[in-house]
Enzyme design. Structure first.
Site, PDB file in Angstrom:
ATOM      1  N   HIS A 197      38.521  37.920  46.276  1.00 41.52           N
ATOM      2  CA  HIS A 197      37.494  38.848  46.749  1.00 41.52           C
ATOM      3  C   HIS A 197      36.804  38.195  47.937  1.00 41.52           C
ATOM      4  O   HIS A 197      36.713  36.972  48.029  1.00 41.52           O
ATOM      5  CB  HIS A 197      36.489  39.094  45.611  1.00 41.52           C
ATOM      6  CG  HIS A 197      35.492  40.166  45.868  1.00 41.52           C
ATOM      7  ND1 HIS A 197      34.408  39.993  46.703  1.00 41.52           N
ATOM      8  CD2 HIS A 197      35.379  41.436  45.383  1.00 41.52           C
ATOM      9  CE1 HIS A 197      33.684  41.098  46.717  1.00 41.52           C
ATOM     10  NE2 HIS A 197      34.253  41.992  45.931  1.00 41.52           N
TER      11      HIS A 197
ATOM     12  N   ASP B 114      35.383  32.223  40.606  1.00 43.62           N
ATOM     13  CA  ASP B 114      34.803  33.565  40.613  1.00 43.62           C
ATOM     14  C   ASP B 114      35.182  34.207  39.280  1.00 43.62           C
ATOM     15  O   ASP B 114      36.325  34.588  39.064  1.00 43.62           O
ATOM     16  CB  ASP B 114      35.365  34.356  41.794  1.00 43.62           C
ATOM     17  CG  ASP B 114      34.992  35.840  41.764  1.00 43.62           C
ATOM     18  OD1 ASP B 114      34.286  36.262  40.829  1.00 43.62           O
ATOM     19  OD2 ASP B 114      35.431  36.579  42.662  1.00 43.62           O
TER      20      ASP B 114
ATOM     21  N   GLN C 134      35.465  39.196  36.978  1.00 42.43           N
ATOM     22  CA  GLN C 134      36.346  39.951  36.093  1.00 42.43           C
ATOM     23  C   GLN C 134      36.686  39.148  34.841  1.00 42.43           C
ATOM     24  O   GLN C 134      36.759  39.696  33.734  1.00 42.43           O
ATOM     25  CB  GLN C 134      37.639  40.352  36.822  1.00 42.43           C
ATOM     26  CG  GLN C 134      37.438  41.152  38.089  1.00 42.43           C
ATOM     27  CD  GLN C 134      36.808  42.503  37.856  1.00 42.43           C
ATOM     28  OE1 GLN C 134      36.946  43.109  36.791  1.00 42.43           O
ATOM     29  NE2 GLN C 134      36.104  43.003  38.859  1.00 42.43           N
TER      30      GLN C 134
ATOM     31  N   LYS D 111      28.964  44.020  35.850  1.00 43.84           N
ATOM     32  CA  LYS D 111      30.335  44.235  35.387  1.00 43.84           C
ATOM     33  C   LYS D 111      30.467  43.945  33.892  1.00 43.84           C
ATOM     34  O   LYS D 111      31.442  44.331  33.260  1.00 43.84           O
ATOM     35  CB  LYS D 111      31.309  43.364  36.185  1.00 43.84           C
ATOM     36  CG  LYS D 111      31.471  43.804  37.635  1.00 43.84           C
ATOM     37  CD  LYS D 111      32.447  42.907  38.367  1.00 43.84           C
ATOM     38  CE  LYS D 111      32.774  43.437  39.763  1.00 43.84           C
ATOM     39  NZ  LYS D 111      31.635  43.466  40.669  1.00 43.84           N
TER      40      LYS D 111
ATOM     41  N   CYS E 145      37.480  44.885  48.833  1.00 42.20           N
ATOM     42  CA  CYS E 145      36.926  43.616  49.347  1.00 42.20           C
ATOM     43  C   CYS E 145      37.945  42.493  49.236  1.00 42.20           C
ATOM     44  O   CYS E 145      37.620  41.376  48.823  1.00 42.20           O
ATOM     45  CB  CYS E 145      35.645  43.247  48.602  1.00 42.20           C
ATOM     46  SG  CYS E 145      34.259  44.346  48.936  1.00 42.20           S
TER      47      CYS E 145
END
Length: 404
Positions: free
Chosen positions: A121, A198, A201, A224, A362
């Protein structure tokens, strides 16, 4: 308790909404998940009953709100296996990664290298690009294989003692690829590099224990994870945070201010200048507590079954190409439909009340690698059902006939 999708769905008031007499089918949770009543009620109750600014207040409301806010920090720490003083609240996961780039990144020197990947991302690319421009650091991309998995042979070749940071996603927001974080961390640490993950998710779809993974930094967002917007979380090892300078000045992040000298607060407060996202932290605590009632393994199995159902149905459609089929991937299905632009496909799906995401997500370097300008993404959450997947497949088939 055993996972029951209908019971879970009942906790989300928006999922009972109908548009033009037909049910809403929400397959855009990878962008932002819907909120259960527990989150809505917790934030509303805090505003109605016990709201004040946190820390340093001496009255009852300030103490109650401070306790609720810091209880949120404790809940997040337990959720990912961290210590409380290793949890920094930011306004977003993007800000959390920027914090690392601007604070920890200051010790990097010209000639040092940062490794990221083609599947990242922009939030895990742009801060490192800016750091590279600012400090003369080299930014290198690890390629992916055709199935969407990370090319670990290339990673091993690119990982040299010059590399000071590896920035990698836990689970790709486009491909659903789940990266071998433990292996990446062990290899990175063997050459003295830190690892920034990151987890936006990953933390939603996987159990995460940052100590077991041995990551140095792990960032994710509340919205999220069925929580509110406007809140990000940075985990960083305590000894690393202790040696990082603050990156924003103001209230709360200081220990003492005089005309001649300013001293800094201890982590994590050193990195939380100004009034924080008080209600949002309370909401995130409620989201995590709500999620804890279910077996995470059963949720994962439910989501995987839905993904497989979607994959099986969509793969039968002529001219449809699925992007990302790495073994063990998560419940994100991204596709292209012939020469149709993803935005056009998404608009047709919206006629059937199927909400998906369309565009570059993104992740423009990834789009270039895939040889496309945009894709359609259906991201599956715990509240989705077989019937919704079937409507998705029917709507995509109708879109395909429209463009044929």
């Amino acid at each position: 308790m055993p996972f029951d999708v209908e019971k879970a769905r009942a906790d989300f008031p928006i999922l009972s909404r109908e548009i033009k007499g037909k049910p809403l089918i929400y397959l855009d949770s990878g962008a932002s998940a819907q909120k259960p009543n527990a989150v809505i009620d917790a934030m509303s109750a805090a505003m109605r009953h016990s709201y004040a600014n946190v820390h340093r207040g001496l009255h009852t409301l300030a103490n109650e709100t401070t306790d609720a806010y810091e209880a949120g920090r404790e809940t997040v720490a337990r959720f990912i296996g961290a210590q409380t003083n290793e949890i920094v609240f930011t306004k977003s996961a993007t800000e959390a990664i920027n914090l690392v780039a601007y604070s920890w990144g200051e010790h990097l020197q010209a000639g040092d290298e940062i490794l990221t990947t083609e599947m990242e991302h922009h939030a895990n690319i742009v801060p490192w690009y800016m750091l590279a421009q600012r400090k003369g650091v080299k930014l290198t991309y690890v390629p992916i294989r055709d199935d969407g998995s990370l090319d670990m042979a290339a990673f091993n070749q690119l990982l040299t003692p010059k590399v000071k940071l590896v920035a990698v996603t836990h689970m790709s927001n486009v491909l659903g690829t789940i990266n071998p974080i433990s292996d990446i961390v062990a290899k990175a640490h063997s050459v003295g590099a830190k690892v920034m993950v990151d987890g936006c998710q990953g933390v939603v779809h996987l159990p995460v224990n940052v100590k077991a993974l041995d990551v140095d930094f792990y960032a994710f967002s509340a919205h999220k994870l069925y929580g509110p917007t406007g809140l990000g979380i940075l985990y960083a090892k305590a000894d690393i945070l202790e040696n990082m300078p603050p990156w924003q000045g103001g209230g709360e992040m200081i220990a003492h201010v005089s005309k001649e000298k300013i001293t800094w607060n201890e982590p994590p407060h050193r990195f939380e200048a100004g009034t924080p996202a008080i209600l949002e932290v309370i909401g995130l605590k409620a989201a995590i507590d709500w999620l804890a009632q279910f077996d995470r393994g059963e949720i994962a199995a439910h989501e995987h079954a839905l993904y497989q159902r979607a994959h099986d149905r969509l793969s039968r459609i002529n001219s449809l190409r699925i992007h990302g089929e790495a073994p063990g991937k998560g419940a994100i299905l991204t596709f292209s439909l012939g020469q149709a632009h993803a935005h056009d496909v998404a608009q047709i799906l919206d006629r059937y009340n199927v909400a998906v995401r369309a565009g570059t997500h993104c992740a423009e370097p990834l789009m270039t690698r895939l040889g496309v300008t945009s894709t359609v993404r259906a991201s599956i959450a715990l509240y989705n059902t077989d019937a919704e997947i079937d409507v998705l497949a029917e709507a995509v088939a109708k879109a395909q006939s429209f463009f044929a």
